[in-house]
Design a protein around this motif. Structure first.
Motif: not given
Lengths: 219, 219
Positions: A5-23
DNA sequence: ATTAATTTTTAAGCTTACTTAAATTTTTTA
DNA sequence: TAAAAAATTTAAGTAAGCTTAAAAATTAAT
């Protein structure tokens, strides 16, 4: 919370920068090295726990609670990086590798001990900001990528945005380190290369590198 | 190896002291807070991996491979304890609590860095020996429990064999710390109490405590 | 604007590490 | 030494965190 779970939320947070589709689940799955199905599964579970918002076929969005969780893990990761770098003089690649594991087994109590010991730093050795205990990143990032710098100007390296060993090895070899000073001697706009001078050495960097090296103006 | 497996072999290793029956599934289960059935299950799995020898209704016995595994985890645990104690001045209880988690996410690489940094210590702050990289404990333990000391003699505290917070708090409060010097002023053989003098204070200890405090003769 | 390609979801199934309940074996005790 | 108590094992089942394969929906391309 579990490591998954920790890795999952971390990945979403880190992907949440440019393109909306990144998450979207598929991109999170790719980042974590799990199947798309597993990502969708997890997304549903976390939505039920109010950690993220999930709508079929849409990008995943962390709730406040989820973002706090992500920032808490990221805080621990970056504190460990700063600590290992200072205490054991480990390389940028080594500290990242170790912090990736330690971050999940670190109490808030210990995280605060580390932070205090280091003088509550605002940045880790990669130049990434360290969230405080409340998950706040107070510092304003005014840095620009090396690609956008001007010829003849002096800059301070503020961020090495990567987790690639080869890149870090190159940086270590050439003195490209957080806080060090460089002079941009030439911008080759045609082939997108940048020539810099550091420690009396001249280095030519291609776009792959200048895009992930961030600097601040020395004024 | 998983956390569950590491904790399992550690529990066997630590229980393998006095009574042979201490390493029977039920006692390991009790130590780990899992059901007897789960312990038997795990024992069979680990036997298939040549980590321990399992025979129905018999005590569990680590193989060489299993013992190496246990000693590797114990090494990491004790190195962390020593490190946290020195660096952050955390209490004996706190360092144990944190090390219990960190031990499972520490690479051999990092363990060696910590060990080098500390000057490759042979004992942790509880006085427990730290195995070396090859899982060897080279030091010979000549210490005796406080219960077996003689009146009028001076001793050096060599081990605080517990993981109870109350006990550690008591020790910290009264200067009972690894390496400190004490004088045994009286042995009350009838009610099994021991009176000691430390830092010009007189303390009366009951059997519960004198059995887990170990000392070395000052000669 | 269809068709093709890609992504997402659903479904079924696997492994690990547990659980409880019942059966079996061992140990204790009277 | 036989009965009672305790421990161990077996059996059946659960939850987390994955997998692959197929179905459904979205996105891209001609």
């Amino acid at each position: 919370m579990s490591v998954a779970i920790e890795n999952f939320v971390k990945a979403i947070y880190k992907n949440n920068n440019n393109d909306v589709n990144d998450t979207k689940p598929g991109n999170i799955a790719k980042k974590l090295g799990i199947s798309n199905a597993a990502a969708t599964d997890m997304a549903k579970k976390l939505a039920a726990k109010d950690i993220l918002n999930y709508e079929k076929y849409q990008a995943l969005q962390l709730t406040n609670k989820g973002e706090k969780m992500a920032l808490n893990v990221i805080r621990k990761h970056r504190l460990w990086e700063a600590f290992l770098h200072k205490t054991f003089d480990m390389t940028l690649h080594e500290i990242h590798r170790e912090a990736e594991f330690l971050e999940h087994e670190t109490s808030n109590f210990l995280a605060n001990k580390i932070s205090d010991y280091l003088g509550n730093p605002k940045f880790d050795p990669h130049g990434d900001p360290i969230p405080n205990e409340n998950g706040e990143i107070t510092t304003i990032d005014t840095s620009i990528s090396l690609s956008n710098t001007q010829e003849g100007k002096q800059y301070i390296i503020s961020r090495l945005m990567s987790d690639d060993k080869e890149f870090f090895d190159f940086c270590a070899l050439n003195g490209l380190k957080y806080g060090n000073s460089i002079l941009v001697t030439k911008q080759f706009s045609k082939n997108k290369m940048t020539q810099i001078s550091i420690n009396n050495n001249t280095i030519l960097l291609n776009e792959d590198f200048t895009n992930i090296i961030y600097v601040n103006d020395t004024n």
